[in-house]
Write an enzyme that holds these catalytic residues in place. Structure first.
Site, PDB file in Angstrom:
ATOM      1  N   CYS A 212      36.689  71.932  25.203  1.00 44.88           N
ATOM      2  CA  CYS A 212      36.182  73.302  25.049  1.00 44.88           C
ATOM      3  C   CYS A 212      37.125  74.353  25.613  1.00 44.88           C
ATOM      4  CB  CYS A 212      34.801  73.432  25.704  1.00 44.88           C
ATOM      5  SG  CYS A 212      34.871  73.398  27.497  1.00 44.88           S
TER       6      CYS A 212
ATOM      7  N   TYR B 227      49.407  35.134  41.705  1.00 47.66           N
ATOM      8  CA  TYR B 227      49.411  34.514  43.030  1.00 47.66           C
ATOM      9  C   TYR B 227      49.591  33.002  42.882  1.00 47.66           C
ATOM     10  CZ  TYR B 227      47.973  33.023  47.662  1.00 47.66           C
ATOM     11  OH  TYR B 227      47.953  32.434  48.890  1.00 47.66           O
TER      12      TYR B 227
ATOM     13  N   LYS C  28      41.381  25.947  36.164  1.00 46.89           N
ATOM     14  CA  LYS C  28      41.323  27.375  35.888  1.00 46.89           C
ATOM     15  C   LYS C  28      41.311  27.694  34.393  1.00 46.89           C
ATOM     16  CE  LYS C  28      42.198  29.541  39.955  1.00 46.89           C
ATOM     17  NZ  LYS C  28      42.818  30.755  40.173  1.00 46.89           N
TER      18      LYS C  28
ATOM     19  N   CYS D  96      35.321  69.431  33.895  1.00 43.65           N
ATOM     20  CA  CYS D  96      35.184  70.633  33.084  1.00 43.65           C
ATOM     21  C   CYS D  96      33.975  71.387  33.637  1.00 43.65           C
ATOM     22  CB  CYS D  96      34.951  70.235  31.629  1.00 43.65           C
ATOM     23  SG  CYS D  96      34.255  71.551  30.622  1.00 43.65           S
TER      24      CYS D  96
ATOM     25  N   CYS E   5      39.830  71.957  29.998  1.00 43.30           N
ATOM     26  CA  CYS E   5      39.135  70.891  29.282  1.00 43.30           C
ATOM     27  C   CYS E   5      39.721  70.763  27.874  1.00 43.30           C
ATOM     28  CB  CYS E   5      37.651  71.221  29.215  1.00 43.30           C
ATOM     29  SG  CYS E   5      36.750  70.121  28.114  1.00 43.30           S
TER      30      CYS E   5
ATOM     31  N   ARG F 137      34.374  33.034  55.051  1.00 41.72           N
ATOM     32  CA  ARG F 137      35.269  31.892  55.226  1.00 41.72           C
ATOM     33  C   ARG F 137      36.422  32.238  56.174  1.00 41.72           C
ATOM     34  NH1 ARG F 137      39.582  30.812  51.820  1.00 41.72           N
ATOM     35  NH2 ARG F 137      40.516  28.781  52.124  1.00 41.72           N
TER      36      ARG F 137
HETATM   37  S1  IVH Z   1      33.957  24.120  46.697  1.00 42.10           S
HETATM   38  C1  IVH Z   1      35.621  21.644  49.234  1.00 42.10           C
HETATM   39  N1  IVH Z   1      32.733  25.082  44.564  1.00 42.10           N
HETATM   40  O1  IVH Z   1      36.823  28.744  45.362  1.00 42.10           O
HETATM   41  C2  IVH Z   1      36.065  22.738  48.422  1.00 42.10           C
HETATM   42  N2  IVH Z   1      34.305  26.468  45.683  1.00 42.10           N
HETATM   43  O2  IVH Z   1      39.603  27.930  45.924  1.00 42.10           O
HETATM   44  C3  IVH Z   1      35.528  24.043  48.856  1.00 42.10           C
HETATM   45  N3  IVH Z   1      34.544  28.694  44.699  1.00 42.10           N
HETATM   46  O3  IVH Z   1      36.828  29.193  48.838  1.00 42.10           O
HETATM   47  C4  IVH Z   1      35.073  24.900  47.794  1.00 42.10           C
HETATM   48  N4  IVH Z   1      33.074  28.430  43.081  1.00 42.10           N
HETATM   49  O4  IVH Z   1      35.275  30.643  47.450  1.00 42.10           O
HETATM   50  C5  IVH Z   1      33.627  25.314  45.544  1.00 42.10           C
HETATM   51  N5  IVH Z   1      31.560  25.814  42.697  1.00 42.10           N
HETATM   52  C6  IVH Z   1      32.436  26.038  43.670  1.00 42.10           C
HETATM   53  C7  IVH Z   1      33.125  27.277  43.782  1.00 42.10           C
HETATM   54  C8  IVH Z   1      34.049  27.445  44.810  1.00 42.10           C
HETATM   55  C9  IVH Z   1      33.935  29.257  43.653  1.00 42.10           C
HETATM   56  C10 IVH Z   1      35.579  29.345  45.528  1.00 42.10           C
HETATM   57  C11 IVH Z   1      35.294  29.313  47.011  1.00 42.10           C
HETATM   58  C12 IVH Z   1      36.464  28.628  47.629  1.00 42.10           C
HETATM   59  C13 IVH Z   1      37.518  28.803  46.589  1.00 42.10           C
HETATM   60  C14 IVH Z   1      38.495  27.685  46.685  1.00 42.10           C
END
Ligand code: IVH
Length: 716
Positions: free
Chosen positions: A463, A87, A366, A478, A460, A187
């Site tokens: 057996c 994605y 990431k 089985c 199976c 959200r």
């Molecule tokens: S802050 C202002 N902190 O990542 C920014 N998001 O791609 C808002 N997420 O919708 C998010 N861990 O679901 C923040 N430590 C973290 C996070 C986090 C996971 C997720 C969250 C958000 C998405 C954004």
């Protein structure tokens, strides 16, 4: 602060407008493409230029459509068909093209908008400040570029960052007014979410009341965090679903999302979700200056935060933190897909501001994908403890984030058919934590003519007995309960960590015991001698001694472990604990009929039928007797602690002698259950001063009402 809310309000309106006209995005793309096509037909046009433009416009259109589709699958249906990594690369490709072709950046593009509007029966909740998304960085170069942008904008040599885990769950917002949980929402598309208050309240780590101790609670605070499911709970849930012939969740994130968006909170409650808070929406008054202080404030008022958060001074430390978390990733109980780097100072965050879809002051960094591509050499069948035939792909070995993978589960025939998996196919495989690797999808463009479709056998493979797939179920089984594969898996399960936890007794040794006819079932383990084991091939005297000791030591396990270890269908660890709590003794439990079983809170007809059927088999009765004679615990030692077993309490009104959570803890400690609303299943309502509607309802339903003193007398 007012100014901050004002400027965010503007953005809110902006996003709202964008949403209104978003639907016209694709038709506009198409209009534009048609215009370019018409131009190509005109005599004096610069053919090449228009042609190039047309190709880019077409590509942009295709990518937008593709991303919108995946948004829909991901956000609204919890059923993504591509990995996050895939994605992200589509997203980036679109972003690059839009940049190249500046005229085509529309505020309506998926690159400019966070998610899409919800489509379920849960009611809609507008967020007073939009819930933003995060930009991604994929490597060191990109995170350094982010730091450079920040330093330049702030005109600073070095910037302090709050580094957090990027938790792989779903974002929620919870509104507390005067310290009390009012409403919780997902959200959604960032502007409007769905009301999940009823389900959020079932999550144990989310307080219904914030701890402001002696201070006056804040008039209003909107907190944001990630709801997650642990890898263990995910594995257990999918196992149960597989047993029940239900569709499987693709990953813990989908399982968490699916669980939170249930209409019936009872289902959510069983799914054991968890949460970590990391952000804020509106707040009536703020008392901290940095992200780190804010998290600390959260912790102080009872909101769970992630302990691995760390303040990094400068980008070098951020990169080191990223590496450290990557090394830790496997061993964490929940899934993460990277880290989030946030400018620590809230003043600086304000200065940097936000774009339409994400803040400038934060970025996700990431981890590399834990997916790889390889080929399916063959498909084999494994027979499990309950006789389930599981198809397993034998893969061309491939290294996936540090581990060599040569097998992946294909779950069942429906999954094979749905993904159209054939022997010889090139496939994307994925490892997620401790979960068995699985095939995500087939790369159809690489399929060759000799790829062979696969159907599970009718008998199976171990057996030779008949294998049956009952109507409406996904699993083929089985039918022979004495099938050697079932017997072996049953003993492996009995000895496993979460059951009797017999150290050192793994599958290989169990197979040796069975092959040498030293044992026939789990009760025989307790009669094994060091001499018997020591004569097995490649077995040293010392190891034999250790095994015998470990087996003897396991006699100390509590009866819930034993009950779970018996491997009865639908009796997971949680259910085993409930049953032992309710009946105290496995032999008593074995005598109960269906009605008596379903009368226990959380025990449904499926579990009840399974128990009745198991214990009505004389062979199983005898097994239980042999285990008892071997000295295993059939009864809970500590009956005093189970004084409130099977009883449900609701606390209401202003309590003076203890807090509501102390009262609830006491109830749980004594084996009872604490609920938040009164129903016919409630046994006692403990009412403090000014108890309102809950006490009235209790009176209407004839539920016993206790004063604080009466409760204290009852529980000591
Ligand atoms: S802050 C202002 N902190 O990542 C920014 N998001 O791609 C808002 N997420 O919708 C998010 N861990 O679901 C923040 N430590 C973290 C996070 C986090 C996971 C997720 C969250 C958000 C998405 C954004």
């Amino acid at each position: 602060m007012t100014q901050k809310i004002m400027s965010k309000k503007k953005l809110f309106d902006g996003l709202n407008n964008a949403k209104k006209i978003r639907d016209s995005l694709i038709p506009k793309d198409i209009q534009h493409i048609q215009e370019l096509r018409r131009k190509l037909l005109l005599p004096n046009e610069q053919i090449k230029k228009v042609n190039d433009e047309l190709q880019i416009a077409q590509k942009i259109h295709d990518l937008r459509k593709e991303l919108e589709k995946h948004n829909q699958l991901y956000y609204n249906q919890d059923k993504p068909i591509i990995s996050d990594f895939q994605y992200d690369s589509l997203f980036r490709e679109l972003k690059t093209l839009e940049k190249l072709y500046i005229d085509n950046i529309s505020p309506l593009s998926p690159t400019q908008n966070a998610g899409i509007a919800p489509v379920s029966e849960l009611s809609k909740v507008p967020h007073s400040i939009p819930m933003l998304s995060l930009d991604n960085s994929m490597n060191e170069e990109e995170i350094r570029a982010f730091d450079e942008r920040i330093r330049k904008a702030l005109n600073r040599e070095k910037v302090e960052y709050s580094c957090e885990l990027k938790l792989d769950g779903l974002a929620v917002e919870i509104v507390y007014e005067n310290g009390l949980l009012q409403i919780a929402s997902t959200r959604g598309d960032g502007v409007t979410g769905e009301d999940v208050t009823h389900n959020i309240k079932t999550i144990k780590s989310i307080p219904l009341r914030l701890m402001f101790d002696n201070q006056l609670p804040l008039a209003r605070i909107e907190v944001r965090g990630e709801v997650i499911m642990t890898k263990d709970n995910f594995a257990e849930l999918n196992k149960a679903r597989q047993e029940a012939g239900e569709n499987l969740f693709a990953n813990p994130r989908n399982a968490a999302a699916g669980s939170l968006r249930q209409l019936d909170p009872a289902i959510t409650a069983k799914r054991t979700l968890d949460v970590f808070f990391y952000g804020i929406g509106q707040i009536s008054e703020s008392m901290y200056k940095t992200q780190a202080e804010m998290l600390n404030f959260f912790k102080n008022i009872g909101l769970k935060t992630n302990p691995l958060t760390h303040v990094c001074k400068g980008i070098k430390e951020v990169i080191a933190y990223h590496q450290e978390m990557l090394d830790k990733r496997e061993s964490l109980p929940y899934e993460i897909d990277g880290i989030v780097v946030k400018v620590n100072s809230l003043n600086d965050q304000e200065t940097l501001g936000i774009r339409s879809r994400s803040p400038r002051w934060a970025i996700a960094y990431k981890f590399p994908a834990s997916q790889e591509i390889t080929r399916i050499n063959d498909i084999i069948v494994q027979v499990g403890r309950t006789g389930a035939l599981t198809p397993v792909a034998e893969l061309e070995p491939v290294n996936v984030s540090g581990v060599t993978v040569s097998r992946a589960t294909l779950h069942n025939q429906d999954e094979i058919d749905r993904k159209d998996i054939r022997i010889g196919d090139w496939v994307v495989i994925q490892r997620a934590g401790d979960v068995i690797p699985e095939v995500v999808k087939v790369i159809e463009s690489r399929r060759t003519a000799d790829a062979k479709p696969y159907t599970l056998p009718k008998t199976c493979p171990v057996c030779g007995s008949e294998a049956i797939r009952p109507e409406g179920e996904a699993v083929t089984r089985c039918v022979n309960i004495t099938c050697p594969a079932q017997v072996k898996e049953g003993i492996v399960h009995f000895a496993s960590k979460n059951a009797m936890n017999i150290d050192g007794l793994g599958e290989k040794i169990i197979v040796q015991f069975l092959e040498n006819k030293l044992i026939k079932d789990s009760s025989d383990l307790y009669t094994l001698t060091v001499e018997q084991i020591a004569q097995l091939e490649r077995m040293a005297e010392k190891s034999a001694e250790n095994i015998v000791n470990a087996i003897q030591e396991s006699k100390k396990r509590t009866p819930d472990k034993l009950l779970f270890g018996l491997g009865i269908r639908f009796i997971g660890e949680h259910v085993a604990r409930i049953l032992v709590k309710a009946f105290n003794n496995i032999e008593t439990l074995a005598e109960k009929n269906r009605d008596e079983l379903v009368a226990v809170h959380e025990i449904g007809p499926q579990v009840a039928d399974s128990l009745v059927s198991f214990f009505s088999n004389p062979e199983n009765h005898e097994l239980l007797q042999r285990l008892k004679n071997a000295g295993l615990n059939m009864e809970s030692a500590d009956t005093a602690t189970e004084q409130l077993a099977g009883k449900t309490f609701v606390f209401t009104g202003a309590l003076e002698q203890f807090t509501r959570s102390e009262g609830e803890k006491k109830v749980r400690d004594l084996g009872g259950r604490a609920a938040s609303s009164v129903s016919k299943n409630t046994n006692y309502v403990v009412a403090g001063k000014n108890a309102g509607s809950k006490a009235t309802k209790a009176r209407e339903l004839g539920v016993t009402i206790l004063s604080e003193e009466e409760f204290i007398n009852m529980t000591g």
